[in-house]
Scaffold this active site. Structure first.
Site, mmCIF file in Angstrom:
data_model
loop_
_atom_site.group_PDB
_atom_site.id
_atom_site.type_symbol
_atom_site.label_atom_id
_atom_site.label_comp_id
_atom_site.label_asym_id
_atom_site.label_seq_id
_atom_site.Cartn_x
_atom_site.Cartn_y
_atom_site.Cartn_z
ATOM 1 C CD GLU A 168 -3.146 -1.072 2.042
ATOM 2 O OE1 GLU A 168 -3.116 -0.275 2.996
ATOM 3 O OE2 GLU A 168 -4.105 -1.851 1.852
ATOM 4 C CD GLU A 286 -3.846 -5.922 3.015
ATOM 5 O OE1 GLU A 286 -4.702 -5.231 3.585
ATOM 6 O OE2 GLU A 286 -2.613 -5.676 3.068
#
Ligand code: AHR
Length: 493
Positions: A168, A286
């Site tokens: 991320e 995720e």
């Protein structure tokens, strides 16, 4: 009466086993107090809880992504190997990490749970050299300083085949977040060096951390322009939350479809731009239901540094019945997109937004979302066939969509056929007919359902089976509002 039409001659793709993967991060009680609890009466010689291992094995998880998540962007991997294990501040979650578990112990854990390790390197505070060093430590057979160090620590090469190039990096919450250009350049150099050390590894570039990011989808295009020749997958992350409008919450499988389509099209755009014959797939590394508003409102991330704890309770969602139904519909979306998505990691596995919940030094339970994951992993492997759903439609973000969502998976040897269906309509039930077109003769063998009158029922330590699957060998073609059914068929003799 509605209909699910299954087209035997229109396969979408063969599922990749990596779709049935999960994730464990150094976060809250996922590792410490979750999988690792040396004081527990069921701890093995390494301190891992045997009851938790059994529940993970039941889920038949393929890869486990490790050690983060946000945690990885400040992680110094050398802290977790050898005898000296310093206590460090984890910037990501504002806790203390004791470094008792590192890459070697976690690799042992994957053997105990019949899973494989999907590594992640630190591209926040870490350098491309640190990343290549970690690959050398883990995968190089011997004869170099780092591989010999691993041998001196008592381990053969771990042969970790898949590595995430950071996590991320588009998010300001990330330790040392980067712009798309800076990340693209850094990740490309790390990728080159990691593959020089071990050309057999596969790499996952960091895509958008959600479709709600302002930088999405430009981030994806930009980083791929740097990384296209060096990576095998581009990541995407998505969490959905029940904000109180239950009907809207159940529509999220359609939103996941749209996200996958958009990122898939961005990959296709860069492939065309580069005149490349190489295919880069998607890694949904995720995904889950996560009530993150509650998490953000609680201000957990703002603890003063002098109050930091080791392994506090963080992100421990108690999953409800309706969460499990929304979750089941996401598994259907993943299967129907198995031509593009080759890796999917349920985030996470134990305690932290997880299907398995433990008491430190106490009991363990299966949360509601455990069951749809279990069915997805058990019956979702094989050839996904095209299904068309003919049901009353429902409005989703301005589009008319079917209120029953389904998919069909034929086992590779064609002996078993499974239909997964979720009725996302909160009010109406549906009578359904299943039409198997251009397929051999299959006989019905079992119906498995998840149904409850109480949308907010949860499993608790004192009532651990309140939500459970119901099996029947009698077929019932009514699918109730907000419910999940799995119909299993076997080839006629
Ligand atoms: O899974 C919890 C967190 O969600 C992960 O650490 C991060 O990557 C994401 O924002």
């Amino acid at each position: 009466m509605g209909k699910i039409k299954v087209y035997g001659e229109l396969p979408i793709a063969k599922t990749d086993d990596k779709l049935f993967s999960s994730f464990l991060e150094h976060l809250g009680r996922a590792i410490y107090g979750g999988i690792y609890d040396p004081e527990h009466e069921l701890a093995d010689e390494s301190g891992f809880r045997l009851d938790v291992i059994e529940l993970i094995k039941e889920l038949n998880v393929d890869y486990i992504r490790y050690p983060g998540g946000n945690f990885v962007s400040g992680y110094r991997w050398k802290d977790g190997v050898g005898d000296y294990r310093p206590t460090r501040i984890d910037y990501a979650w504002r806790t203390l990490d004791l470094n008792k578990i590192g890459i070697n112990e976690f690799s042992e854990y994957t053997q105990k749970t019949n899973t494989k390790l999907m590594g992640a390197v630190n591209l926040g505070t870490g350098s491309p050299m640190d990343a290549a060093d970690l690959v050398e430590y883990c995968n190089f057979p011997g004869g170099t300083e780092l591989s010999d160090m691993r041998i001196s620590h008592g381990y053969d090469a771990h042969d970790i085949k898949i590595w995430c190039l950071g996590n991320e990096m588009d998010g300001d919450w990330q330790t040392c977040a980067l712009s798309a250009d800076d990340y693209g350049k850094k990740a490309k150099e790390a990728a080159k060096m990691m593959k020089w050390v071990d050309p057999s590894i596969e790499l996952v570039g960091v895509g958008s951390s959600s479709c709600r990011m302002d930088t999405y989808p430009e981030w994806d295009r930009k980083v791929l322009e740097y990384l296209y020749d060096y990576v095998d997958y581009l990541s995407l992350h998505i969490y959905f939350e029940n904000e109180g409008n239950e009907q809207d919450f159940l529509k999220n499988a359609y939103r996941l479809n749209n996200f996958i389509d958009a990122v898939g099209n961005t990959v296709q755009y860069v492939k065309t731009l580069k005149r490349s014959s190489k295919k880069v797939y998607l890694s949904l590394d995720e995904w889950n239901i996560w009530n993150y508003t509650r998490w953000n409102e609680a201000g957990y991330g703002e603890k003063p540094m002098n109050e930091l704890e080791h392994a506090p309770k963080l992100l421990e969602d108690n999953y409800t019945y309706i969460d499990a139904i929304a979750f089941a519909s996401l598994t259907i979306s993943i299967l129907n997109n198995s031509d593009k998505v080759k890796i999917a990691c349920l985030a996470q596995l134990v305690n932290v937004i997880a299907p398995i919940l433990t008491e430190t030094n106490g009991r363990v339970i299966r949360q509601s979302i455990y069951y749809p994951f279990q069915l997805f992993s058990k019956y979702g492997r094989g050839i996904v066939l095209t299904t068309v759903n003919k049901f009353d439609d429902i409005e989703v973000d301005g589009k008319r969509e079917s209120s029953v969502i389904s998919c069909c998976v034929l086992s590779e040897d064609e002996s078993n056929l499974t239909i997964f269906a979720v009725n996302i309509d909160m009010v109406k039930d549906h009578e359904l007919e299943i039409d198997l077109i251009d397929l051999k003769d299959y006989k019905f063998v079992e119906e498995i359902k998840l149904e409850s009158d109480d949308l907010y029922a949860t499993n608790t330590f004192d009532d651990p089976e309140k939500i459970n699957l119901q099996h029947s060998n009698k077929v019932n073609f009514t699918i109730n509002p907000c419910s999940y059914k799995v119909y299993r068929y076997e080839l006629e003799d």
